[in-house]
Structure formats: structure tokens, C-alpha cells
Design a protein around this motif. Structure first.
Motif, mmCIF file in Angstrom:
data_model
loop_
_atom_site.group_PDB
_atom_site.id
_atom_site.type_symbol
_atom_site.label_atom_id
_atom_site.label_comp_id
_atom_site.label_asym_id
_atom_site.label_seq_id
_atom_site.Cartn_x
_atom_site.Cartn_y
_atom_site.Cartn_z
ATOM 1 N N ALA A 94 -3.483 -3.214 -3.430
ATOM 2 C CA ALA A 94 -2.537 -3.795 -2.468
ATOM 3 C C ALA A 94 -2.880 -5.260 -2.221
ATOM 4 O O ALA A 94 -1.993 -6.109 -2.071
ATOM 5 C CB ALA A 94 -2.565 -3.009 -1.165
ATOM 6 N N ILE A 102 -6.705 1.861 -3.952
ATOM 7 C CA ILE A 102 -5.380 1.416 -3.486
ATOM 8 C C ILE A 102 -5.478 0.141 -2.656
ATOM 9 O O ILE A 102 -4.671 -0.772 -2.792
ATOM 10 C CB ILE A 102 -4.683 2.537 -2.680
ATOM 11 N N ASP A 103 -6.510 0.066 -1.793
ATOM 12 C CA ASP A 103 -6.642 -1.127 -0.939
ATOM 13 C C ASP A 103 -6.768 -2.387 -1.780
ATOM 14 O O ASP A 103 -6.138 -3.403 -1.504
ATOM 15 C CB ASP A 103 -7.874 -0.994 -0.035
ATOM 16 N N LYS A 122 0.856 -1.201 0.000
ATOM 17 C CA LYS A 122 0.000 0.000 0.000
ATOM 18 C C LYS A 122 0.894 1.254 0.000
ATOM 19 O O LYS A 122 0.669 2.199 -0.749
ATOM 20 C CB LYS A 122 -0.872 -0.018 1.253
#
Ligand SMILES: Nc1ncnc2c1ncn2[C@@H]1O[C@H](COP(=O)(O)OP(=O)(O)OP(=O)(O)O)[C@@H](O)[C@H]1O
Length: 391
Positions: free
Chosen positions: A332, A328-329, A310
């Protein structure tokens, strides 16, 4: 009458025939003469080569006004020499390699340019420009490197007062592309130290018979450029345990390693030269390298976990024009098993896909497509790169 005519015709036919045969013979002999002449020239030139005395190699130090040169011959002193008329004077410059006749009195040939092996084998960055903040997911390792490398370089007196002996060298180990080089560059940058980057496998392969000398030269340069950090990448190429020293190549690598150990042993812990080595094959390293006073601090640089990925994604995404769909989560999560370099590649690939689509902004769909492409590429590459190497 008719008989006479016939006779003369017969005579001229046989003459023509003879002439043709003779002409053919002459042609054949001319060809043979030409080939014998070539053969003769070849043997003459071979004789000349065998009989000609060896020339002396020298490097041009200065070109004098009267057309003579000051050269340093590899066999010893500086010489003032003339230039033979057969040599193109315009090609002579300071630093050029030339050949002197055997008496060492004249330049008879300008030699091809070549690089110093030392220059070829390393990269010297006076002040690298990498910040700790550009490295994601390695907070703990950054902290440790700062304590054992940066602080002693910046405040040696503090260590002296407290009687603490910092390590001379540290070893960063972990899979490829996880940021080992980046971390070494960042610590040099933040310690205001020069960064001398050498790739150990190059010593082993390129400088047969010269490895030990190149190691000596590298450390001499490091002392001159101090404060400095010598970064030895792929140290396993010269620092692997060796069972059999049978071949000359193996003995050469061993000599290079011995020279490296001697150089490290020659430093004091609070000297302003530090050594950082990196490997993704810690399992095969010679224990001599890891003894106290050498690379006695081992720092693992692993693949980033979800939090690390992340952080790395944030570092790269903040430089890109992305729209709200980019999550983004989720990125990741789906990049499990990726190194920092892989995460960076993903971002670059998504950017290229957007460019190809003529899109002005990068969307989650571009990342998904990039992900598919990288996964296919990565799967096969991983087997080769990491599979059995990293332990
Ligand atoms: N933790 C990270 N944070 C940010 N970027 C990273 C990170 N790890 C790798 N990268 C990116 O990947 C590139 C390659 O990483 P780097 O050369 O530092 O890896 P390495 O561990 O030294 O690899 P190798 O073992 O192959 O030499 C870096 O220049 C950087 O762009």
C-alpha cells in the motif's frame, strides 16, 4: 542454278520477315482490341449505373411458404414481394437487409449485414453483478450514491412522504481507473436496476447526424427497462463548453447535448430512471449540464489514499494464493499515486510472474518485480493520461 537458289532464299527470307512484322502487328492490334473492349465495358457499366434507377432498401420481416417475403421498406409500408431468380434464396433470413427494385415488387439483392448504430454504441446489462464490497477505498462515495440513487429507486414513497427531491442525475468525476464505472454498475446491481452503458465519445465520433436520435433511443430503452440506470461515460465528449460552433461537427455535438438535456429535463426526480455521468475533465464541462435538476450532485472519485489502496489490495489478494512474505502495508505504501485499476494490474502482473517462474504460490518478490515493470510503464502513460487532464 546457284543463282536461282540464292534468289529463292532471298525471297523466303524477306517473306519470313514480312510475316513476322505482320504477326507482331496482329498481336499489337489484339492487345489494343482487348484494351478497347475493357474500356468499352467500363463505359457501358458506368452508363448502366448512371441510368439505373435507385433501389429501395428494406428489411425482411417474414418468409412466406410460397417463397414470397414480407418486408418493411425504409420508405414506408410493409410489402409482400417476390425474390428475383438472380438472388441466392438461402441467404435470405428474417432481419436481413435487402434491396428491392424500383417498383418495390421484388428483391434483387441481399445486402451486407450491419449493426444498428444504437446496438454498437451501448452495452445493456439487465442485472449487473458488482457488489459494493468489491470496491475499495470509496466508502464515503458509496454511502452518498446509495442515498441519492439507490434509496429513491427502492423507496420513492419515503421521499414523497417527506417531501425530499432526490437528484435526477449525478456526476462522478476523477482520474481514470478509480472505479467510477464499477460504482455505477454496483449501484444498478444493488438497486435491481438495468444498467445501460453508453460512451459519449462514441456518439460524437460514430453517428454523424444521428447523435440526437441515438440519445432519444437510449432514453426510450431506459424507460422500457426501468428501473434502470443510464451510465454516460466520458460525458465531456458531448458536454464540453463550446466557444466556437463554426464546424458542422461542433454543431452536431451541440445538438446531441441539447437532446441529452431535453431528455433529462423530461424526467421527474422520482421516476425510476436515473442518470449517472462520469468524466475526468470536469473543468471543461458546459455549466448547462450542472444546473439544478440535471447533474446537480457532483461526487469526486479521487485516487485512493494509503488506506484505500490497502482495501483494494485486500479485495484482490484474497482471491490469490499468496505466501506469508506478501506484506500488504508495504504494498500500500509503495503504490502511492496508483489508481484502483493500477493496483489490480499490479496483482495480476505479480501472478503472471509467478506463473512464468513455475511457482505454485505468489511471493513478495513477485510483487516487487511486478512493481518495477509497472512503474516504468506507468510513468510514461501517466503523463499522457492524467498530467493536465484531471483537476
Ligand atoms: N476502487 C476500486 N476498487 C476495486 N477495484 C477497482 C477500483 N477502482 C478501479 N478498480 C478496478 O479497475 C477496473 C477499472 O475501473 P473503472 O472502469 O471502474 O474505472 P473508471 O474510473 O470508470 O475509469 P475510466 O475513467 O477510465 O472509465 C475495475 O473494473 C476494477 O477492476
Amino acid at each position: 542454278m546457284s543463282d536461282e537458289l540464292d534468289l529463292s532464299r532471298d525471297t523466303s527470307v524477306s517473306d519470313e520477315h514480312t510475316i513476322r512484322i505482320l504477326e507482331e502487328k496482329i498481336r499489337a492490334m489484339q492487345i489494343e482490341t482487348e484494351s478497347l473492349r475493357k474500356e468499352l465495358n467500363y463505359y457501358k457499366s458506368e452508363m448502366e449505373k448512371l441510368l439505373s434507377p435507385p433501389l429501395i432498401e428494406a428489411v425482411v420481416l417474414d418468409v412466406l411458404e410460397d417463397g414470397r417475403l414480407i418486408v418493411k421498406s425504409t420508405s414506408g409500408p410493409n410489402l409482400v414481394v417476390n425474390v428475383s431468380d438472380n438472388v441466392d434464396f438461402s441467404s435470405i433470413k428474417v432481419g436481413k437487409y435487402v434491396a428491392l427494385n424500383q417498383r418495390g415488387s421484388a428483391v434483387v439483392e441481399v445486402l451486407r449485414d450491419r449493426e444498428d448504430p444504437l446496438v454498437r454504441s451501448m452495452e445493456v446489462i439487465e442485472r449487473p453483478n458488482v457488489k459494493y464490497s468489491e470496491i475499495g477505498g470509496l466508502d464515503q462515495q458509496i454511502q452518498e450514491v446509495r442515498e441519492v440513487i439507490e434509496l429513491p429507486l427502492k423507496k420513492p414513497d419515503l421521499f414523497k412522504e417527506l417531501g425530499i427531491i432526490p437528484p435526477k442525475g449525478i456526476l462522478l468525476y476523477g482520474p481514470p481507473g478509480t472505479g467510477k464505472t464499477m460504482l455505477a454498475k454496483a449501484v444498478a446491481s444493488e438497486s435491481n436496476a438495468s444498467f445501460i452503458h453508453v460512451v459519449a465519445s462514441e456518439f460524437a465520433q460514430k453517428f454523424v447526424g444521428e447523435g440526437a436520435r441515438v440519445v432519444r433511443d437510449v432514453f426510450e430503452l431506459a424507460r422500457k427497462k426501468a428501473p434502470s440506470i443510464v451510465f454516460i461515460d466520458e460525458i465531456d465528449a458531448i458536454g464540453a463548453k463550446r466557444i466556437d460552433l463554426g464546424t458542422s461537427g461542433e454543431r452536431e455535438v451541440q445538438r446531441t447535448l441539447m437532446q441529452l438535456l431535453a431528455e433529462i429535463d423530461g424526467f421527474q426526480p422520482l421516476d425510476n430512471v436515473k442518470i449517472i455521468a462520469a468524466t475526468n475533465r470536469i473543468d471543461i464541462l458546459d455549466p448547462a449540464l450542472l444546473r439544478p435538476g440535471r447533474f446537480d450532485r457532483l461526487i469526486e472519485i479521487p485516487l485512493p489514499n494509503i488506506e484505500g489502496r490497502k482495501q483494494i489490495l485486500k479485495i484482490y489478494l484474497q482471491k490469490m494464493k499468496i505466501d506469508a512474505s506478501v506484506n500488504i502495508d508495504e504494498l500500500a505504501l509503495i503504490t502511492e499515486g496508483f489508481s484502483g485499476a493500477d493496483v489490480k494490474n499490479l496483482c495480476t502482473e505479480a501472478g503472471y510472474i509467478a506463473i512464468r517462474e513455475d511457482s505454485k504460490i505468489i511471493k513478495m518478490a513477485h510483487f516487487r518485480l511486478a512493481m518495477e515493470r509497472l512503474r516504468t510503464k506507468k510513468l510514461s502513460k501517466d503523463v499522457i493520461d492524467r498530467g493536465e487532464k484531471y483537476v
